[in-house]
Motif scaffolding. Structure first.
Motif, mmCIF file in Angstrom:
data_model
loop_
_atom_site.group_PDB
_atom_site.id
_atom_site.type_symbol
_atom_site.label_atom_id
_atom_site.label_comp_id
_atom_site.label_asym_id
_atom_site.label_seq_id
_atom_site.Cartn_x
_atom_site.Cartn_y
_atom_site.Cartn_z
ATOM 1 N N GLN A 197 -56.880 30.105 -48.780
ATOM 2 C CA GLN A 197 -56.225 29.732 -47.536
ATOM 3 C C GLN A 197 -54.725 29.973 -47.641
ATOM 4 N N GLU A 198 -54.038 29.919 -46.498
ATOM 5 C CA GLU A 198 -52.620 30.294 -46.445
ATOM 6 C C GLU A 198 -51.774 29.524 -47.449
ATOM 7 N N THR A 199 -51.871 28.236 -47.434
ATOM 8 C CA THR A 199 -51.109 27.385 -48.339
ATOM 9 C C THR A 199 -51.986 26.244 -48.833
ATOM 10 N N VAL A 200 -51.642 25.728 -49.982
ATOM 11 C CA VAL A 200 -52.319 24.546 -50.515
ATOM 12 C C VAL A 200 -51.253 23.646 -51.130
ATOM 13 N N ASP A 243 -50.908 20.275 -53.365
ATOM 14 C CA ASP A 243 -51.571 19.284 -54.214
ATOM 15 C C ASP A 243 -50.485 18.403 -54.820
ATOM 16 N N GLY A 244 -50.219 17.289 -54.176
ATOM 17 C CA GLY A 244 -49.167 16.395 -54.663
ATOM 18 C C GLY A 244 -47.802 17.047 -54.568
ATOM 19 N N ARG A 245 -47.163 17.229 -55.725
ATOM 20 C CA ARG A 245 -45.819 17.809 -55.758
ATOM 21 C C ARG A 245 -45.829 19.326 -55.936
ATOM 22 N N ILE A 246 -47.001 19.948 -55.884
ATOM 23 C CA ILE A 246 -47.084 21.397 -56.075
ATOM 24 C C ILE A 246 -47.607 22.065 -54.811
ATOM 25 N N LEU A 247 -46.857 23.050 -54.346
ATOM 26 C CA LEU A 247 -47.223 23.817 -53.161
ATOM 27 C C LEU A 247 -47.383 25.279 -53.553
ATOM 28 N N THR A 248 -48.474 25.907 -53.117
ATOM 29 C CA THR A 248 -48.702 27.322 -53.416
ATOM 30 C C THR A 248 -49.063 28.062 -52.134
ATOM 31 N N SER A 249 -48.773 29.367 -52.127
ATOM 32 C CA SER A 249 -49.146 30.199 -50.984
ATOM 33 C C SER A 249 -49.935 31.403 -51.462
ATOM 34 N N ARG A 250 -50.589 32.076 -50.518
ATOM 35 C CA ARG A 250 -51.539 33.127 -50.870
ATOM 36 C C ARG A 250 -50.913 34.526 -50.905
ATOM 37 N N THR A 251 -50.329 34.973 -49.806
ATOM 38 C CA THR A 251 -49.784 36.333 -49.726
ATOM 39 C C THR A 251 -48.457 36.318 -48.968
ATOM 40 N N PRO A 252 -47.695 37.422 -49.019
ATOM 41 C CA PRO A 252 -46.461 37.490 -48.226
ATOM 42 C C PRO A 252 -46.695 37.299 -46.732
ATOM 43 N N GLN A 253 -47.873 37.686 -46.242
ATOM 44 C CA GLN A 253 -48.177 37.492 -44.823
ATOM 45 C C GLN A 253 -48.301 36.019 -44.453
ATOM 46 N N LEU A 267 -39.866 19.679 -50.327
ATOM 47 C CA LEU A 267 -38.584 19.522 -51.006
ATOM 48 C C LEU A 267 -37.801 18.331 -50.483
ATOM 49 N N ALA A 268 -38.110 17.892 -49.260
ATOM 50 C CA ALA A 268 -37.441 16.716 -48.702
ATOM 51 C C ALA A 268 -38.061 15.424 -49.200
ATOM 52 N N GLY A 269 -39.162 15.541 -49.952
ATOM 53 C CA GLY A 269 -39.814 14.350 -50.495
ATOM 54 C C GLY A 269 -40.787 13.686 -49.543
ATOM 55 N N GLU A 270 -41.190 14.408 -48.496
ATOM 56 C CA GLU A 270 -42.125 13.849 -47.522
ATOM 57 C C GLU A 270 -43.564 14.034 -48.001
ATOM 58 N N PRO A 271 -44.452 13.122 -47.634
ATOM 59 C CA PRO A 271 -45.858 13.293 -48.007
ATOM 60 C C PRO A 271 -46.471 14.450 -47.234
ATOM 61 N N ALA A 272 -47.531 15.004 -47.750
ATOM 62 C CA ALA A 272 -48.207 16.118 -47.077
ATOM 63 C C ALA A 272 -48.800 15.650 -45.762
ATOM 64 N N ALA A 273 -48.698 16.480 -44.736
ATOM 65 C CA ALA A 273 -49.271 16.147 -43.435
ATOM 66 C C ALA A 273 -50.787 16.034 -43.530
ATOM 67 N N ARG A 310 -55.757 21.287 -60.812
ATOM 68 C CA ARG A 310 -55.053 21.349 -59.521
ATOM 69 C C ARG A 310 -55.843 22.144 -58.488
ATOM 70 N N LEU A 311 -55.579 21.826 -57.217
ATOM 71 C CA LEU A 311 -56.016 22.671 -56.118
ATOM 72 C C LEU A 311 -54.888 23.641 -55.840
ATOM 73 N N LEU A 312 -55.156 24.942 -55.931
ATOM 74 C CA LEU A 312 -54.121 25.948 -55.789
ATOM 75 C C LEU A 312 -54.643 27.145 -55.002
ATOM 76 N N THR A 313 -53.707 27.875 -54.410
ATOM 77 C CA THR A 313 -54.041 29.189 -53.874
ATOM 78 C C THR A 313 -53.107 30.195 -54.516
ATOM 79 N N SER A 314 -53.333 31.471 -54.248
ATOM 80 C CA SER A 314 -52.530 32.528 -54.883
ATOM 81 C C SER A 314 -52.903 33.853 -54.251
ATOM 82 N N TRP A 315 -52.194 34.887 -54.670
ATOM 83 C CA TRP A 315 -52.634 36.249 -54.356
ATOM 84 C C TRP A 315 -54.086 36.374 -54.827
ATOM 85 N N PRO A 316 -55.007 36.838 -53.964
ATOM 86 C CA PRO A 316 -56.428 36.855 -54.331
ATOM 87 C C PRO A 316 -56.747 37.566 -55.633
ATOM 88 N N GLY A 317 -55.929 38.547 -56.003
ATOM 89 C CA GLY A 317 -56.201 39.311 -57.215
ATOM 90 C C GLY A 317 -56.062 38.523 -58.497
#
Length: 256
Positions: free
Chosen positions: A151-154, A156-166, A179-185, A129-136
């Protein structure tokens, strides 16, 4: 277009544990409610769990269902907020791992914030998968076979990840369409290599610890005095109890 009503009729499970990042949890719950979704906080134990503000204890949050009693079939999507503690507890729980895998097996969307992506690592869902996360925890993802993107968010298909609380605002913009079932922009671009690790730790936890109040000399002396008083009181009670027992024994001998 207003986000209100975008998720009307959708039921979203929010998987968390003690130590969940309160800012992420609160912002996500507010956005889901505003969008018309019904949410259920699923946790490792019933009652209330303690959220955190980075390293400091924050609010108690009411649990709706214990994970052993929850079924992915009852929900349309899954959200895993982050935090330094909660994802580590969740990834050690077999019922929590099975709960997450059930969403993937059913083809339902899964979103993980910052450290929350560690649960995907332990469920085997990070590989390829292509993912992001807390850098640590970048190396955890790379070692699990994911491609890590700084990057802020990634999505990949049905999986969405974010990097930090900011990055929460950017994450929420992507969460509702997911969650609405829309394709990624902007569909994820296939990459062979992960972004390099950071060369210095994030400032956020360091700042939090820096401003934690150190106990004063007066506070420590007060605690010491209280401790001495408790010990003295216990000794006094034991001595008094011993004298009463001895006196009672003597009376019994005289009566005989």
């Amino acid at each position: 277009m207003s986000a209100t009503g975008k998720l009307a009729g959708k039921r979203i499970a929010v998987l968390a544990a003690d130590g969940v990042e309160g800012a992420e949890l609160g912002a996500a719950l507010a956005a889901l409610k505003d969008a018309g979704a019904q949410t259920a906080l699923v946790a490792l134990r019933p009652g209330r769990i303690r959220s955190m503000n980075v390293h400091q204890p924050s609010d108690l949050v009411k649990v709706d269902s214990k994970v052993e009693n929850a079924s992915a079939a009852d929900y349309d999507g899954l959200l895993i907020p982050g935090g330094y503690i909660a994802p580590d507890l969740l990834r050690q729980s077999a019922p929590a791992r099975e709960f997450v895998r059930a969403f993937d097996a059913a083809g339902k969307p899964i979103a993980a914030m910052s450290h929350g992506v560690l649960v995907l690592v332990s469920t085997g869902l990070a590989s390829g998968r292509l993912l992001t996360s807390w850098p640590g925890v970048r190396d955890d993802l790379v070692n699990a076979g994911a491609t890590w993107c700084n990057q802020e968010t990634v999505r990949d298909g049905r999986i969405l990840t974010s990097r930090t609380p900011q990055d929460c605002a950017a994450f929420l913009r992507e969460l509702l369409p997911l969650l609405a079932g829309e394709p990624a922009a902007d569909p994820a671009v296939t990459r062979a290599d992960s972004d390099p690790p950071q060369q210095a730790p994030s400032e956020l936890p360091d700042q939090s610890l820096r401003w934690l109040a150190a106990p004063s000399l007066g506070a420590m002396l007060s605690l010491a005095i209280v401790g001495v008083g408790v010990v003295a009181a216990n000794r006094s009670l034991r001595k008094r109890g011993g004298k009463e027992v001895a006196a009672g024994t003597g009376e019994a001998v005289q009566d005989s």
